[in-house]
Write a protein that holds these residues in place. Structure first.
Motif, PDB file in Angstrom:
ATOM      1  N   VAL A  84       0.837  -1.200   0.000  1.00 25.45           N
ATOM      2  CA  VAL A  84       0.000   0.000   0.000  1.00 25.45           C
ATOM      3  C   VAL A  84       0.875   1.255   0.000  1.00 25.45           C
ATOM      4  N   ALA A  85       1.941   1.236   0.783  1.00 22.01           N
ATOM      5  CA  ALA A  85       2.856   2.381   0.820  1.00 22.01           C
ATOM      6  C   ALA A  85       3.464   2.653  -0.556  1.00 22.01           C
ATOM      7  N   GLN A  86       3.771   1.585  -1.284  1.00 17.81           N
ATOM      8  CA  GLN A  86       4.326   1.754  -2.632  1.00 17.81           C
ATOM      9  C   GLN A  86       3.329   2.415  -3.570  1.00 17.81           C
ATOM     10  N   VAL A  87       2.049   2.048  -3.429  1.00 19.85           N
ATOM     11  CA  VAL A  87       1.015   2.688  -4.244  1.00 19.85           C
ATOM     12  C   VAL A  87       0.895   4.164  -3.873  1.00 19.85           C
ATOM     13  N   LYS A  88       0.887   4.462  -2.599  1.00 17.68           N
ATOM     14  CA  LYS A  88       0.779   5.857  -2.143  1.00 17.68           C
ATOM     15  C   LYS A  88       1.959   6.694  -2.625  1.00 17.68           C
ATOM     16  N   SER A  89       3.125   6.074  -2.692  1.00 18.38           N
ATOM     17  CA  SER A  89       4.323   6.813  -3.120  1.00 18.38           C
ATOM     18  C   SER A  89       4.236   7.269  -4.571  1.00 18.38           C
ATOM     19  N   LYS A  90       3.316   6.684  -5.322  1.00 21.06           N
ATOM     20  CA  LYS A  90       3.116   7.064  -6.725  1.00 21.06           C
ATOM     21  C   LYS A  90       2.082   8.181  -6.868  1.00 21.06           C
ATOM     22  N   GLY A  91       1.657   8.745  -5.750  1.00 23.59           N
ATOM     23  CA  GLY A  91       0.716   9.853  -5.794  1.00 23.59           C
ATOM     24  C   GLY A  91      -0.736   9.453  -5.692  1.00 23.59           C
ATOM     25  N   VAL A  92      -0.993   8.187  -5.390  1.00 28.72           N
ATOM     26  CA  VAL A  92      -2.367   7.700  -5.260  1.00 28.72           C
ATOM     27  C   VAL A  92      -2.887   8.038  -3.862  1.00 28.72           C
ATOM     28  N   TYR A  93      -4.103   8.584  -3.800  1.00 28.22           N
ATOM     29  CA  TYR A  93      -4.742   8.881  -2.523  1.00 28.22           C
ATOM     30  C   TYR A  93      -5.286   7.580  -1.938  1.00 28.22           C
ATOM     31  N   VAL A  94      -4.954   7.283  -0.672  1.00 21.70           N
ATOM     32  CA  VAL A  94      -5.258   5.976  -0.082  1.00 21.70           C
ATOM     33  C   VAL A  94      -6.182   6.105   1.131  1.00 21.70           C
ATOM     34  N   THR A  95      -7.319   5.409   1.059  1.00 26.99           N
ATOM     35  CA  THR A  95      -8.205   5.246   2.217  1.00 26.99           C
ATOM     36  C   THR A  95      -8.158   3.782   2.639  1.00 26.99           C
ATOM     37  N   VAL A  96      -7.758   3.526   3.866  1.00 29.99           N
ATOM     38  CA  VAL A  96      -7.725   2.170   4.420  1.00 29.99           C
ATOM     39  C   VAL A  96      -8.993   1.953   5.237  1.00 29.99           C
ATOM     40  N   VAL A  97      -9.590   0.770   5.066  1.00 28.48           N
ATOM     41  CA  VAL A  97     -10.856   0.474   5.723  1.00 28.48           C
ATOM     42  C   VAL A  97     -10.698  -0.718   6.663  1.00 28.48           C
ATOM     43  N   ASP A  98     -11.143  -0.553   7.880  1.00 28.67           N
ATOM     44  CA  ASP A  98     -11.310  -1.621   8.856  1.00 28.67           C
ATOM     45  C   ASP A  98      -9.999  -2.217   9.352  1.00 28.67           C
ATOM     46  N   ARG A  99      -9.365  -3.062   8.572  1.00 29.06           N
ATOM     47  CA  ARG A  99      -8.129  -3.706   9.009  1.00 29.06           C
ATOM     48  C   ARG A  99      -6.966  -2.748   8.747  1.00 29.06           C
ATOM     49  N   GLY A 100      -6.530  -2.050   9.787  1.00 26.62           N
ATOM     50  CA  GLY A 100      -5.530  -1.017   9.615  1.00 26.62           C
ATOM     51  C   GLY A 100      -4.165  -1.555   9.231  1.00 26.62           C
ATOM     52  N   LEU A 101      -3.316  -0.657   8.747  1.00 28.64           N
ATOM     53  CA  LEU A 101      -1.941  -0.996   8.403  1.00 28.64           C
ATOM     54  C   LEU A 101      -1.052  -0.847   9.637  1.00 28.64           C
ATOM     55  N   THR A 102       0.108  -1.455   9.590  1.00 25.74           N
ATOM     56  CA  THR A 102       1.027  -1.345  10.723  1.00 25.74           C
ATOM     57  C   THR A 102       1.804  -0.034  10.703  1.00 25.74           C
ATOM     58  N   ASP A 103       1.753   0.682   9.593  1.00 23.89           N
ATOM     59  CA  ASP A 103       2.391   1.989   9.479  1.00 23.89           C
ATOM     60  C   ASP A 103       1.365   2.953   8.887  1.00 23.89           C
ATOM     61  N   THR A 104       0.844   3.840   9.693  1.00 23.29           N
ATOM     62  CA  THR A 104      -0.230   4.721   9.234  1.00 23.29           C
ATOM     63  C   THR A 104       0.238   5.773   8.228  1.00 23.29           C
ATOM     64  N   SER A 105       1.547   5.945   8.070  1.00 23.78           N
ATOM     65  CA  SER A 105       2.031   6.893   7.061  1.00 23.78           C
ATOM     66  C   SER A 105       1.775   6.379   5.646  1.00 23.78           C
ATOM     67  N   ALA A 106       1.392   5.091   5.528  1.00 22.07           N
ATOM     68  CA  ALA A 106       1.098   4.513   4.212  1.00 22.07           C
ATOM     69  C   ALA A 106      -0.329   4.844   3.755  1.00 22.07           C
ATOM     70  N   GLN A 107      -1.078   5.608   4.554  1.00 22.49           N
ATOM     71  CA  GLN A 107      -2.467   5.913   4.205  1.00 22.49           C
ATOM     72  C   GLN A 107      -2.720   7.405   4.342  1.00 22.49           C
ATOM     73  N   ASP A 108      -3.780   7.863   3.684  1.00 20.56           N
ATOM     74  CA  ASP A 108      -4.237   9.243   3.848  1.00 20.56           C
ATOM     75  C   ASP A 108      -5.403   9.318   4.821  1.00 20.56           C
ATOM     76  N   ALA A 109      -6.237   8.271   4.819  1.00 21.36           N
ATOM     77  CA  ALA A 109      -7.423   8.266   5.687  1.00 21.36           C
ATOM     78  C   ALA A 109      -7.718   6.844   6.139  1.00 21.36           C
ATOM     79  N   TYR A 110      -8.415   6.762   7.259  1.00 27.79           N
ATOM     80  CA  TYR A 110      -8.791   5.463   7.823  1.00 27.79           C
ATOM     81  C   TYR A 110     -10.260   5.510   8.211  1.00 27.79           C
ATOM     82  N   VAL A 111     -11.038   4.552   7.692  1.00 32.41           N
ATOM     83  CA  VAL A 111     -12.463   4.455   7.993  1.00 32.41           C
ATOM     84  C   VAL A 111     -12.727   3.078   8.594  1.00 32.41           C
TER      85      VAL A 111
END
Length: 320
Positions: A107-134
């Motif tokens: 997910v972090a690799q996708v975000k590094s390409k300029g993609v806006y990332v919303t993570v849902v439910d099962r969170g990531l271990t590094d929140t810097s890999a996301q823009d939003a969490y629902v």
């Protein structure tokens, strides 16, 4: 459910005010949706609501394309993320991670390409890999069953638990459950094993518990599919000592049982609707079409469901 819907509506209205920056709306939003396959009831609901969001949102927004991908495991989902980014050229992503740790880097690799990332439910271990969490309120999801069991057992008894899959949300639920029991030492947690939110796995885990423990007063099966497997194992073993089986997420079959009072072991539940994937996709799509951001964290309440309020949470036409 009315409270949840109302809060979501308020949140949607407030997005513009909460957005951290105003910018020109994008001409085209290509939104990738990466979710687990329908391997059990809850994920069946996730798949249903994700595809419903695609249908509704594309119809309402000509400048939006939604691509839904389902995965049977973490490696497959990681590969799908790469395809969404390189082949489909997404500029926004809503992901319900199959697992937390193994999906964080992809997910972090996708975000590094300029993609806006919303993570849902099962969170990531590094929140810097996301823009939003629902997500639903996982702390309440673990706390509410524990409080109910302590009260129902009169502060004394033996409990076993079924965990889901090793994810941040499962940790939040288990930590909250344990915190309540820590303050109520008369209720003893005999064991808590992973059963993968799956009724067959829960059946096997419960068989093990029934063999090992001769006195069990209650079971916390942190998902209604797992609760079905638990009940089957108890009935097969003809055990009469277990007074309560507390599931979770409000599956329609379990809510109907609660409403009817047809199984005295089913006395309560806790809300956690898979419809939040629809809300996450909708909120993300509408924000990105305006060139805005979501709040960093968006939590949907989890509440106790009893026979008295069960009708509010019963949706017979839903797949879950």
């Amino acid at each position: 459910m009315k409270t949840i819907t109302r809060r979501l509506a308020i949140g949607a209205v407030a997005l513009a005010a909460l957005a951290s920056f105003p910018s020109m709306a994008q001409n085209k939003v290509v939104l990738g949706v990466a979710i687990p396959a329908a391997t059990h009831g809850f994920t069946g609901g996730i798949v249903y609501w994700a595809n419903q969001a695609k249908k509704d949102l594309e119809k309402a927004n000509p400048g939006l394309q939604v691509i839904v991908k389902t995965a049977g495991g973490a490696p497959e989902q990681a590969n799908q993320l790469q395809d969404l980014q390189t082949v489909n050229k997404i500029n926004a992503l809503v992901i319900f991670p199959f697992e937390s740790a193994s999906l964080t880097k992809p997910v972090a690799q996708v975000k590094s390409k300029g993609v806006y990332v919303t993570v849902v439910d099962r969170g990531l271990t590094d929140t810097s890999a996301q823009d939003a969490y629902v997500a639903g309120d996982n702390t309440a999801f673990g706390r509410i069953p524990a409080e109910y069991l302590v009260k129902a057992l009169g502060g004394k008894g033996n409990v076993v638990a079924m965990r889901g899959i090793a994810t941040t949300l499962d940790n939040e639920r288990m930590d909250a459950f344990n915190a309540v029991l820590k303050d109520n030492p008369g209720v003893k947690l005999l064991d808590a094993k992973y059963a993968n939110w799956n009724r067959d796995d829960a059946f096997k885990v419960m068989q093990d518990y029934l063999t090992r423990f001769k006195d069990i007063d209650a079971v916390w099966a942190a998902d209604d599919d797992m609760a079905v497997g638990v009940l089957k194992a108890i009935d097969q073993a003809k055990r009469k000592d277990i007074k309560i089986v507390f599931g979770g997420a409000g599956a329609k079959g379990m809510i109907k049982t609660l409403m009817d009072g047809s199984d005295p072991r089913i006395q309560a539940n806790v809300s956690y609707s898979p419809k939040f994937i629809y809300d996450a996709i909708k909120l993300t799509a509408e924000a990105r079409l305006k060139g805005e951001k979501l709040p960093a964290t968006y939590i949907i309440p989890s509440v106790l469901i009893t026979k008295e309020n069960a009708k509010q949470f019963y949706f017979p036409d839903s797949p879950f």
